[in-house]
Design a protein around this motif. Structure first.
Motif: not given
Length: 449
Positions: A157-164, A180-181, A273-277, A279-283
């Motif tokens: 997921x682009x929001x950084x949610x873990x799926x391990x 951005x966890x 910062x969460x929004x920016x992070x 977006x960067x993580x999503x990219x």
């Protein structure tokens, strides 16, 4: 001037074609009417081999995408030579066979030719159904790539949610750093603190409002009491005012509101910062997912022979007409590839087969007669050698016995001469000092007196 039909055939392409299928020209000269038949028979074998070479070149092109023309030509030439040699052996090994032996010889060769035909027909079917197979393979690859891409996005997921903890996502982890966890956890903590603080301030405000309302009610003009010189508040009013003032002094609402404002400011900062992070993580996730999708598409782009075979089966079973056309074409190619042996079955026993059978039978009889003559000659030679050996042995034995008898006579004469000489020496008036006497081995030595 008319040519003699029994004249031997001249050298040329026809004779080369017949030589390729093992025709024995001296026997064929006895049945010249069969000469054109076997010339065309050799042409059929050559045409089948050429078709096999074309099939091998097509198979190489299907197996090795982008193979060079020279490699295809070399593969086709090698396979043509192989098929020609095999078919030539299949045909030439049945010449001159009649009766049940002919059928016993033809049936295994027919089976072998059918197997070779199956191997040769498939690549040509690949070429015939190439557009439909390519479409099927392209659609299948796109479907697999899109499914793989969707699983990558679902498991990352682009929001950084873990799926391990998900078993279905073990093979689809991208391992992108910078999720951005931590910011999300901080935002959650700030929201919890702000919620608690807001509820506390609200509770204090409600309680303060109650106290202020009760104080205002008790201290209103309608509740004044009359005192000397005018009107004054009651004791209940004073008590209510004291309680309201004490509650307000005991709860520093202004500092709580300042804390709430600071938490809101911090929450706004963390949210930015969460929004920016995010977006960067999503990219990063999208870039890595696209790269994996491109690699997957590249891996699926190279299709082998089995992939094309599965595509051919899918195209054949997709509708009635493709299946019907493929079966008919397959049977046609199979019959053509098996034609060298089928022609032998359909032609029956020819005059050349009968002539060759008689020739081979005569040759076998001649070989058998020659073998028996050679064996008889060898036996006579062995008898003569044995007689000579016996005669030579007898002569040698007689010579040895004669020599032995002469040796005995010589020894006897020597012994008698020695005895006489010894006797004369003993009877002499002045005998010699050393008297010779014989020993057992025939030698003579002197014994002192």
């Amino acid at each position: 001037m008319a040519t003699d039909p029994h004249a031997p055939a001249r050298r040329g392409p026809g004779r080369l074609l017949r030589a390729g299928i093992g025709v024995y020209e001296p026997v064929l000269d006895t049945v010249p009417s069969e000469r054109p038949v076997y010339t065309r028979y050799g042409g059929i074998v050559l045409a089948t081999a050429l078709l096999g070479g074309i099939s091998a070149a097509v198979a190489l092109d299907a197996l090795l995408q982008g193979a060079s023309v020279w490699a295809m030509v070399a593969a086709g030439a090698v396979w043509t030579a192989f098929v020609y040699l095999v078919d030539s052996w299949l045909v030439s090994s049945t010449h001159g066979k009649i009766g049940r032996s002919r059928n016993r010889a033809l049936l295994p060769r027919l089976l072998l030719s059918v197997l070779i035909g199956l191997a040769l027909a498939e690549p040509l079917l690949f070429q015939v159904f190439a557009p439909e197979m390519d479409k099927h393979l392209t659609e299948g690859r796109d479907r697999v790539v899109q499914t793989y891409y969707g699983r990558l996005l679902a498991c990352n997921p682009v929001d950084g949610t873990t799926t391990l903890d998900r078993a279905d996502c073990d093979k689809y982890q991208l391992g992108v750093r910078g999720a951005p966890v931590a910011l999300r956890n901080q935002i959650t903590d700030v929201n919890d603190q702000l919620g608690k603080l807001t509820r506390h301030v609200a509770d204090v405000d409600r309680q303060q409002a109650k106290l202020d309302a009760a104080s205002n009610e008790l201290c209103s003009r309608k509740n004044y009491k009359r005192v000397p010189g005018g009107w004054d508040v009651t004791e209940q009013c004073e008590t209510a005012r004291g309680q309201a003032a004490a509650y307000s002094a005991g709860n520093d609402v202004d500092s709580e509101r300042a804390k709430a404002t600071a938490l809101r400011n911090r929450l706004d900062t963390l949210t930015g910062r969460m929004k920016q992070s995010t977006e960067e993580y999503r990219a990063k996730v999208m870039e890595k997912a696209r790269a994996e999708r491109a690699d997957k598409a590249k891996d699926l782009h190279d299709t082998g022979l089995l992939d094309r075979a599965e595509a051919l089966w899918a195209v054949m079973t997709s509708a009635f007409y493709p299946c019907y056309f493929a079966i008919v074409l397959h049977l046609l190619l199979l019959v053509f590839d098996s034609l060298p042996v089928l022609v032998k079955f359909m032609a029956g026993i020819s005059a050349y087969d009968m002539a060759l059978h008689d020739h081979l039978a005569g040759a076998r009889r001649e070989r058998e007669a020659g073998r028996r003559a050679d064996e008889e000659q060898a036996r006579e030679r062995r008898r003569t050698e044995l007689a000579l050996l016996r005669a030579r042995t007898t002569d040698e034995r007689e010579a040895a016995e004669h020599e032995l008898a002469q040796a005995r006579v010589r020894r006897e004469k020597e012994r008698r001469a020695l005895i006489e000489e010894l006797t004369r020496a003993l009877l002499a008036e002045e005998p010699e000092r050393n008297v010779p006497f014989p020993e057992q081995n025939g030698q003579v030595r002197f014994k002192p007196r």
